[in-house]
Design a protein around this motif. Structure first.
Motif, PDB file in Angstrom:
ATOM      1  N   ASP A 117     -12.361   3.140  26.652  1.00 47.85           N
ATOM      2  CA  ASP A 117     -13.523   3.908  26.179  1.00 47.85           C
ATOM      3  C   ASP A 117     -14.445   3.083  25.271  1.00 47.85           C
ATOM      4  O   ASP A 117     -15.300   3.640  24.584  1.00 47.85           O
ATOM      5  CB  ASP A 117     -13.075   5.197  25.473  1.00 47.85           C
ATOM      6  N   SER A 118     -14.252   1.754  25.278  1.00 46.19           N
ATOM      7  CA  SER A 118     -15.090   0.827  24.474  1.00 46.19           C
ATOM      8  C   SER A 118     -15.092   1.171  22.988  1.00 46.19           C
ATOM      9  O   SER A 118     -16.098   0.986  22.304  1.00 46.19           O
ATOM     10  CB  SER A 118     -16.538   0.813  24.996  1.00 46.19           C
ATOM     11  N   MET A 119     -13.971   1.675  22.492  1.00 42.93           N
ATOM     12  CA  MET A 119     -13.913   2.161  21.110  1.00 42.93           C
ATOM     13  C   MET A 119     -13.254   1.152  20.166  1.00 42.93           C
ATOM     14  O   MET A 119     -12.115   0.757  20.376  1.00 42.93           O
ATOM     15  CB  MET A 119     -13.145   3.486  21.062  1.00 42.93           C
ATOM     16  N   SER A 121     -11.819   0.834  16.498  1.00 46.71           N
ATOM     17  CA  SER A 121     -11.327   1.723  15.439  1.00 46.71           C
ATOM     18  C   SER A 121     -10.853   0.908  14.247  1.00 46.71           C
ATOM     19  O   SER A 121     -10.137  -0.074  14.417  1.00 46.71           O
ATOM     20  CB  SER A 121     -10.160   2.577  15.943  1.00 46.71           C
ATOM     21  N   CYS A 162     -25.814   1.279  13.329  1.00 51.77           N
ATOM     22  CA  CYS A 162     -25.278   1.935  14.523  1.00 51.77           C
ATOM     23  C   CYS A 162     -26.351   2.756  15.241  1.00 51.77           C
ATOM     24  O   CYS A 162     -26.479   2.678  16.466  1.00 51.77           O
ATOM     25  CB  CYS A 162     -24.080   2.812  14.160  1.00 51.77           C
ATOM     26  N   ILE A 167     -24.981   2.761  18.871  1.00 50.50           N
ATOM     27  CA  ILE A 167     -23.532   2.768  18.704  1.00 50.50           C
ATOM     28  C   ILE A 167     -23.172   4.098  18.042  1.00 50.50           C
ATOM     29  O   ILE A 167     -23.608   4.362  16.926  1.00 50.50           O
ATOM     30  CB  ILE A 167     -23.069   1.602  17.797  1.00 50.50           C
ATOM     31  N   SER A 168     -22.430   4.931  18.745  1.00 48.63           N
ATOM     32  CA  SER A 168     -22.050   6.195  18.098  1.00 48.63           C
ATOM     33  C   SER A 168     -20.880   5.921  17.159  1.00 48.63           C
ATOM     34  O   SER A 168     -19.972   5.159  17.478  1.00 48.63           O
ATOM     35  CB  SER A 168     -21.709   7.267  19.131  1.00 48.63           C
ATOM     36  N   ASN A 182     -14.479   5.173  13.896  1.00 41.56           N
ATOM     37  CA  ASN A 182     -14.565   4.806  15.309  1.00 41.56           C
ATOM     38  C   ASN A 182     -16.000   4.458  15.695  1.00 41.56           C
ATOM     39  O   ASN A 182     -16.914   5.238  15.446  1.00 41.56           O
ATOM     40  CB  ASN A 182     -14.085   5.962  16.183  1.00 41.56           C
ATOM     41  N   ASN A 184     -18.275   3.395  19.012  1.00 39.35           N
ATOM     42  CA  ASN A 184     -18.311   3.253  20.464  1.00 39.35           C
ATOM     43  C   ASN A 184     -19.288   2.126  20.811  1.00 39.35           C
ATOM     44  O   ASN A 184     -20.492   2.254  20.614  1.00 39.35           O
ATOM     45  CB  ASN A 184     -18.744   4.565  21.116  1.00 39.35           C
ATOM     46  N   LYS A 186     -19.993   0.761  23.785  1.00 41.69           N
ATOM     47  CA  LYS A 186     -20.333   0.669  25.215  1.00 41.69           C
ATOM     48  C   LYS A 186     -21.752   0.150  25.460  1.00 41.69           C
ATOM     49  O   LYS A 186     -22.007  -0.502  26.467  1.00 41.69           O
ATOM     50  CB  LYS A 186     -20.129   2.017  25.915  1.00 41.69           C
TER      51      LYS A 186
END
Length: 194
Positions: A117-119, A121, A162, A167-168, A182, A184, A186
């Protein structure tokens, strides 16, 4: 004798406070410098490997992390394309906070990336963030605990970066374990098959 020992401890305590104050000033200066560059749009996007930036950032905190255990679980082939300076500042701020707000006993930070999920963390074992404060935590000058060092600018810089780079970011709090920040990635990741 006792007086000499007491004086030595006072000097040591003062030097620690001076060191902390100079670190705070340096961080403030770096944030201001980045904001000025950002305002005049002198931002270069570059390709770089995620694991290298994470390791570089962790190295910066070697002196202040004390007994905090930092575990990095990121493959070496994850390549990103974005504002390198801004990304570094964001990671520095997140790791700095993870160290500052970590558990007092067995402090630990886990930095991991999931390809599925391209995460990215960043987890710390500190006291969980009050859910009532989750919306305010990214506001400029906000500090959940006003007794802590700093200016309350770190997370607002992270959020601004972000938002600008699609970037979420979210915070997952777990009362049993700690906090997950986190990101994301992606929209800034470079996939080999593209």
């Amino acid at each position: 004798d006792g007086d000499s020992w007491l004086e030595f401890r006072r000097v040591l305590f003062r030097s620690e406070r001076i060191k902390q104050a100079s670190n705070n000033l340096l961080k403030l200066y770096e944030n201001m410098e980045y904001n000025i560059k950002k305002e005049i749009d002198k931002i270069d996007k570059k390709e770089f490997f995620l694991d290298e930036i994470i390791k570089k950032s962790c190295d910066k905190f070697e002196d202040i992390k004390k007994d905090t255990k930092i575990v990095i679980d990121i493959q070496s082939d994850i390549k990103l394309f974005t504002d390198l300076n801004g990304f570094e500042k964001s990671i520095d701020n997140l790791i700095s906070n993870a160290i500052k707000y970590n558990a007092k006993i067995n402090p630990e930070i886990i930095i991991s990336f999931k390809k599925s999920d391209s995460m990215l963390s960043i987890f710390n074992r500190g006291e969980t963030i009050d859910t009532n404060n989750l919306l305010m935590i990214f506001d400029k000058y906000y500090q959940e605990n006003p007794l802590n060092d700093g200016f309350g600018l770190g997370l607002s810089i992270v959020k601004e970066f972000c938002d600008k780079n699609k970037i979420s970011i979210n915070i997952d709090t777990n009362s049993e374990y700690g906090n997950y920040f986190n990101l994301n990635l992606k929209n800034i990741i470079i996939w080999k098959n593209k």
